[in-house]
Design a protein around this motif. Structure first.
Motif, PDB file in Angstrom:
ATOM      1  N   TYR A 228       0.695  -1.255   0.207  1.00 53.47           N
ATOM      2  CA  TYR A 228      -0.178  -0.025   0.087  1.00 53.47           C
ATOM      3  C   TYR A 228       0.736   1.156  -0.115  1.00 53.47           C
ATOM      4  O   TYR A 228       0.726   2.248  -0.913  1.00 53.47           O
TER       5      TYR A 228
ATOM      6  N   CYS B  47       1.182   3.955  -3.134  1.00 49.74           N
ATOM      7  CA  CYS B  47       1.008   5.477  -2.872  1.00 49.74           C
ATOM      8  C   CYS B  47       2.017   6.316  -3.240  1.00 49.74           C
ATOM      9  O   CYS B  47       2.064   7.266  -3.994  1.00 49.74           O
TER      10      CYS B  47
ATOM     11  N   VAL C 131       3.456  12.730  -4.453  1.00 47.67           N
ATOM     12  CA  VAL C 131       3.138  12.154  -3.286  1.00 47.67           C
ATOM     13  C   VAL C 131       4.065  12.416  -2.164  1.00 47.67           C
ATOM     14  O   VAL C 131       5.094  11.959  -2.506  1.00 47.67           O
TER      15      VAL C 131
ATOM     16  N   GLU D  48       4.140  11.518   2.353  1.00 50.33           N
ATOM     17  CA  GLU D  48       3.633  10.772   3.449  1.00 50.33           C
ATOM     18  C   GLU D  48       4.057  11.457   4.682  1.00 50.33           C
ATOM     19  O   GLU D  48       4.923  12.204   4.757  1.00 50.33           O
TER      20      GLU D  48
ATOM     21  N   PHE E 180      -1.139   9.997   3.284  1.00 49.53           N
ATOM     22  CA  PHE E 180      -0.719  10.247   1.972  1.00 49.53           C
ATOM     23  C   PHE E 180      -1.348  11.324   1.190  1.00 49.53           C
ATOM     24  O   PHE E 180      -2.617  11.523   1.142  1.00 49.53           O
TER      25      PHE E 180
ATOM     26  N   THR F 198      -5.715   9.452   0.834  1.00 47.00           N
ATOM     27  CA  THR F 198      -5.538   8.211   1.537  1.00 47.00           C
ATOM     28  C   THR F 198      -5.063   8.257   2.954  1.00 47.00           C
ATOM     29  O   THR F 198      -3.951   9.085   3.029  1.00 47.00           O
TER      30      THR F 198
ATOM     31  N   LEU G  72      -7.426   3.409  -5.301  1.00 48.35           N
ATOM     32  CA  LEU G  72      -6.441   4.019  -4.824  1.00 48.35           C
ATOM     33  C   LEU G  72      -6.028   5.406  -5.775  1.00 48.35           C
ATOM     34  O   LEU G  72      -6.303   6.347  -5.857  1.00 48.35           O
TER      35      LEU G  72
ATOM     36  N   TYR H 296      -6.755   9.393  -5.728  1.00 45.50           N
ATOM     37  CA  TYR H 296      -5.627  10.201  -6.136  1.00 45.50           C
ATOM     38  C   TYR H 296      -6.073  11.208  -7.217  1.00 45.50           C
ATOM     39  O   TYR H 296      -5.929  12.387  -7.191  1.00 45.50           O
TER      40      TYR H 296
END
Length: 123
Positions: free
Chosen positions: A6, A10, A16, A18, A31, A39, A97, A101
């Motif tokens: 996962y 991502c 992206v 985190e 994320f 997400t 996902l 996004y």
């Protein structure tokens, strides 16, 4: 799917980042694309993750997939919680996902969308 798959999926998406932004929820990994969340999950349990959904189809998805539930902390009109109970194939999880996004990217200002496109072509 496990949390590492996962996470890597991502992070493979353009622009992206985190983070763990909520001081009162220190186990929630988020994320974001260009500062906007698409997400989030609990890094200790990975029992579920939250995704942004198309409001026109969200109720149909919840009716078809019992593992897709109303979220605890987000707008029920735009977000769902996906329970990781093994009932949903990874391919569909990846697709959801992607949708999350893409919905966030579509709502970014045009200048940010162009930045993302330029970052993607320079790789």
């Amino acid at each position: 799917m496990n949390i590492e798959v996962y996470r890597q999926y991502c992070l493979s998406k353009n622009g992206v980042t985190e983070s763990i932004p909520f001081s009162k929820l220190p186990d929630v990994l988020v994320f974001k694309v260009k500062g906007k969340m698409f997400t989030a999950t609990d890094i200790n349990t990975f029992a579920s993750f939250s995704i942004k959904c198309n409001p026109d189809t969200i109720e149909e998805l919840r009716a078809e997939y019992p593992a897709m539930e109303e979220p605890s902390y987000f707008s029920k009109k735009h977000w769902s919680r996906v329970v990781m109970d093994g009932s949903i194939p990874d391919e569909l999880l990846f697709s959801w996902l992607d949708t999350s996004y893409n919905l966030v990217v579509a709502n970014l200002p045009k200048s940010m969308r162009l930045q993302l496109e330029n970052e993607n072509t320079s790789i």
